[in-house]
Scaffold this motif. Structure first.
Motif, PDB file in Angstrom:
ATOM      1  N   ALA A   1       0.601  -1.063   0.219  1.00 53.42           N
ATOM      2  CA  ALA A   1      -0.115  -0.119  -0.020  1.00 53.42           C
ATOM      3  C   ALA A   1       0.832   1.289   0.026  1.00 53.42           C
ATOM      4  O   ALA A   1       1.929   1.305   0.338  1.00 53.42           O
ATOM      5  CB  ALA A   1      -1.035  -0.099   1.123  1.00 53.42           C
ATOM      6  N   ILE A   2       0.211   2.536  -0.463  1.00 53.64           N
ATOM      7  CA  ILE A   2       0.997   3.637  -0.273  1.00 53.64           C
ATOM      8  C   ILE A   2       0.461   4.335   0.797  1.00 53.64           C
ATOM      9  O   ILE A   2      -0.744   4.482   1.127  1.00 53.64           O
ATOM     10  CB  ILE A   2       0.654   4.445  -1.768  1.00 53.64           C
ATOM     11  N   HIS A   3       1.567   5.065   1.525  1.00 51.30           N
ATOM     12  CA  HIS A   3       0.889   5.701   2.796  1.00 51.30           C
ATOM     13  C   HIS A   3       1.831   7.051   2.454  1.00 51.30           C
ATOM     14  O   HIS A   3       2.748   7.296   2.418  1.00 51.30           O
ATOM     15  CB  HIS A   3       1.791   4.948   3.823  1.00 51.30           C
ATOM     16  N   GLU A   4       0.938   8.026   3.391  1.00 57.10           N
ATOM     17  CA  GLU A   4       1.324   9.356   3.619  1.00 57.10           C
ATOM     18  C   GLU A   4       2.513   8.947   4.960  1.00 57.10           C
ATOM     19  O   GLU A   4       2.286   8.145   5.605  1.00 57.10           O
ATOM     20  CB  GLU A   4       0.459  10.255   4.035  1.00 57.10           C
ATOM     21  N   ALA A   5       3.715   9.726   4.850  1.00 54.32           N
ATOM     22  CA  ALA A   5       4.668   9.336   5.890  1.00 54.32           C
ATOM     23  C   ALA A   5       5.340  10.900   6.401  1.00 54.32           C
ATOM     24  O   ALA A   5       5.105  11.814   6.030  1.00 54.32           O
ATOM     25  CB  ALA A   5       5.690   8.577   5.437  1.00 54.32           C
ATOM     26  N   TYR A   6       5.596  10.569   7.781  1.00 58.88           N
ATOM     27  CA  TYR A   6       6.283  11.690   8.377  1.00 58.88           C
ATOM     28  C   TYR A   6       7.377  11.400   8.991  1.00 58.88           C
ATOM     29  O   TYR A   6       7.891  10.333   9.252  1.00 58.88           O
ATOM     30  CB  TYR A   6       5.223  12.323   9.600  1.00 58.88           C
ATOM     31  N   PRO A   7       8.266  12.481   9.346  1.00 60.50           N
ATOM     32  CA  PRO A   7       9.657  12.018   9.991  1.00 60.50           C
ATOM     33  C   PRO A   7       9.393  11.507  11.349  1.00 60.50           C
ATOM     34  O   PRO A   7       8.652  11.738  12.129  1.00 60.50           O
ATOM     35  CB  PRO A   7      10.330  13.258  10.156  1.00 60.50           C
ATOM     36  N   ASP A   8      10.291  10.455  11.938  1.00 66.10           N
ATOM     37  CA  ASP A   8      10.247  10.130  13.084  1.00 66.10           C
ATOM     38  C   ASP A   8      11.845   9.807  13.571  1.00 66.10           C
ATOM     39  O   ASP A   8      12.713   9.525  12.506  1.00 66.10           O
ATOM     40  CB  ASP A   8       9.482   8.599  13.327  1.00 66.10           C
ATOM     41  N   GLU A   9      11.941   9.532  14.837  1.00 65.56           N
ATOM     42  CA  GLU A   9      13.393   9.181  15.407  1.00 65.56           C
ATOM     43  C   GLU A   9      13.843   7.968  14.756  1.00 65.56           C
ATOM     44  O   GLU A   9      15.025   7.710  14.557  1.00 65.56           O
ATOM     45  CB  GLU A   9      13.398   9.364  16.895  1.00 65.56           C
ATOM     46  N   ILE A  10      12.945   6.990  14.897  1.00 65.45           N
ATOM     47  CA  ILE A  10      13.498   5.647  14.427  1.00 65.45           C
ATOM     48  C   ILE A  10      13.704   5.818  12.749  1.00 65.45           C
ATOM     49  O   ILE A  10      14.595   5.145  12.218  1.00 65.45           O
ATOM     50  CB  ILE A  10      12.670   4.570  14.817  1.00 65.45           C
ATOM     51  N   GLY A  11      12.934   6.389  12.076  1.00 64.12           N
ATOM     52  CA  GLY A  11      13.016   6.549  10.572  1.00 64.12           C
ATOM     53  C   GLY A  11      11.837   7.272  10.015  1.00 64.12           C
ATOM     54  O   GLY A  11      12.075   8.416   9.616  1.00 64.12           O
ATOM     55  N   VAL A  12      10.668   6.464   9.867  1.00 67.68           N
ATOM     56  CA  VAL A  12       9.412   7.107   9.328  1.00 67.68           C
ATOM     57  C   VAL A  12       8.285   6.717   9.673  1.00 67.68           C
ATOM     58  O   VAL A  12       7.993   5.565  10.184  1.00 67.68           O
ATOM     59  CB  VAL A  12       9.525   6.854   7.666  1.00 67.68           C
TER      60      VAL A  12
ATOM     61  N   SER B   1       1.092   6.884   8.128  1.00 69.82           N
ATOM     62  CA  SER B   1      -0.285   7.783   8.545  1.00 69.82           C
ATOM     63  C   SER B   1      -1.147   6.931   9.433  1.00 69.82           C
ATOM     64  O   SER B   1      -1.803   7.483  10.208  1.00 69.82           O
ATOM     65  CB  SER B   1      -0.997   8.102   7.129  1.00 69.82           C
ATOM     66  N   ASP B   2      -0.987   5.543   9.391  1.00 69.21           N
ATOM     67  CA  ASP B   2      -1.945   4.762  10.239  1.00 69.21           C
ATOM     68  C   ASP B   2      -0.989   4.469  11.617  1.00 69.21           C
ATOM     69  O   ASP B   2      -1.591   3.968  12.453  1.00 69.21           O
ATOM     70  CB  ASP B   2      -1.974   3.409   9.710  1.00 69.21           C
ATOM     71  N   GLY B   3       0.050   4.976  11.925  1.00 70.17           N
ATOM     72  CA  GLY B   3       0.703   4.961  13.065  1.00 70.17           C
ATOM     73  C   GLY B   3       2.041   4.184  13.214  1.00 70.17           C
ATOM     74  O   GLY B   3       2.575   4.364  14.108  1.00 70.17           O
ATOM     75  N   ARG B   4       2.049   3.305  12.091  1.00 71.17           N
ATOM     76  CA  ARG B   4       3.201   2.391  12.277  1.00 71.17           C
ATOM     77  C   ARG B   4       4.369   2.966  11.840  1.00 71.17           C
ATOM     78  O   ARG B   4       4.528   4.179  11.373  1.00 71.17           O
ATOM     79  CB  ARG B   4       3.006   1.359  11.252  1.00 71.17           C
ATOM     80  N   VAL B   5       5.679   2.560  12.650  1.00 70.86           N
ATOM     81  CA  VAL B   5       6.808   3.328  12.440  1.00 70.86           C
ATOM     82  C   VAL B   5       7.963   2.464  12.075  1.00 70.86           C
ATOM     83  O   VAL B   5       7.753   1.123  12.179  1.00 70.86           O
ATOM     84  CB  VAL B   5       7.439   3.637  13.828  1.00 70.86           C
ATOM     85  N   CYS B   6       8.670   2.882  10.729  1.00 69.57           N
ATOM     86  CA  CYS B   6       9.523   1.734   9.978  1.00 69.57           C
ATOM     87  C   CYS B   6      10.772   2.428   9.795  1.00 69.57           C
ATOM     88  O   CYS B   6      10.980   3.808  10.026  1.00 69.57           O
ATOM     89  CB  CYS B   6       9.149   1.656   8.761  1.00 69.57           C
ATOM     90  N   ARG B   7      11.717   1.758   9.745  1.00 69.61           N
ATOM     91  CA  ARG B   7      13.150   2.351   9.407  1.00 69.61           C
ATOM     92  C   ARG B   7      13.185   2.844   8.082  1.00 69.61           C
ATOM     93  O   ARG B   7      12.334   2.336   7.306  1.00 69.61           O
ATOM     94  CB  ARG B   7      14.437   1.246   9.514  1.00 69.61           C
ATOM     95  N   GLU B   8      13.822   3.670   7.682  1.00 71.42           N
ATOM     96  CA  GLU B   8      13.990   4.278   6.145  1.00 71.42           C
ATOM     97  C   GLU B   8      14.031   3.271   5.219  1.00 71.42           C
ATOM     98  O   GLU B   8      13.427   3.342   4.159  1.00 71.42           O
ATOM     99  CB  GLU B   8      15.299   5.196   6.175  1.00 71.42           C
TER     100      GLU B   8
END
Length: 252
Positions: A11-22, A25-32
């Motif tokens: 799926a395609i997601h809107e994404a935002y910066p996070d300390e871990i990576g990204v 938009s659904d709240g999950r955090v992933c590495r870049e």
């Protein structure tokens, strides 16, 4: 606000910066490295400026033009952060171009310089590759120089114009394999952003999502397969790209 677009698990997601990576938009955090980065916006017409920094024009032994040197780019040129760009096997000089990308936010026709910035939605980092071997002349950069598939890297983020306090004072830097090769500042643009919007909107209608690539400073060097190229602009982000050979693209 900084925001981008990524593909993750089908799926395609809107994404935002996070300390871990990204952060998706659904709240999950992933590495870049665990997502596929797309251009931060759905890109419209890409309008690119050539030789819009005086020192870069001098670097190429080119005198100042009477009007901005402008050309268009097709949508197939665009890839995202951490994408791979192919280096043709028959070329001797292929180089990066770190550029400030200006994104138009609303329809603009015959806009005056004084009101031009009201039509800017935001900004991105761009790395717009050129292959000097194919250049016919600077007034007519042919399609093979600037319209190659995967030759225009955008991202990682779209940054709202309101979050960039002074777009006329942004440092640009390019690193090749960790070594600083290019440095400039947007204060040195030959034709600044308001003047560009006034000029372009005087003969064409700019639409939301159109992107103006404002040119690159001096300091371009040849890049080869395997090189990592990183373009940075103050406040906008760090755009990573890797060069690959024809063989890695399944071409001999």
């Amino acid at each position: 606000m900084k925001r981008g677009r990524v593909a993750y698990r089908g799926a395609i997601h809107e994404a935002y910066p996070d300390e871990i990576g990204v952060r998706l938009s659904d709240g999950r955090v992933c590495r870049e490295e665990d997502v596929v980065w797309l251009a931060p916006i759905e890109v419209g017409t890409i309008i690119a400026l050539g030789l819009n920094y005086a020192e870069h024009a001098k670097e190429l032994a080119f005198s100042k033009q009477e009007e901005p040197l402008v050309f268009l780019k097709g949508p197939g040129t665009v890839i995202g952060h951490r994408g791979v760009t192919r280096r043709p096997s028959d070329v001797k000089f292929m180089h990066y171009e770190c550029e400030l990308a200006v994104v138009i936010g609303r329809s603009a026709k015959e806009v005056s310089r004084d009101h031009a910035m009201d039509y800017v939605a935001g900004y991105m980092v761009a790395n717009d590759y050129a292959i000097r071997d194919y250049l016919e002349n600077y007034y007519r950069p042919n399609l093979r120089v600037k319209n190659r598939d995967g030759g225009t890297v955008l991202g990682p983020w779209f940054v709202d114009a309101a979050d960039v306090p002074d777009v006329t004072q942004l440092d640009l830097r390019t690193y090749v394999n960790g070594s600083l090769q290019q440095k400039g500042n947007t204060r040195d643009l030959v034709t600044d952003i308001p003047a560009l919007i006034e000029y372009l909107s005087g003969f064409m209608t700019l639409a939301p999502g159109d992107v103006i690539l404002t040119g690159t400073p001096d300091g371009v060097v040849n890049v080869n397969a395997g090189d990592e190229v990183v373009c940075e602009i103050d406040g906008l982000g760090r755009l990573i790209n890797v060069i690959a050979s024809e063989a890695e693209f399944g071409r001999v």
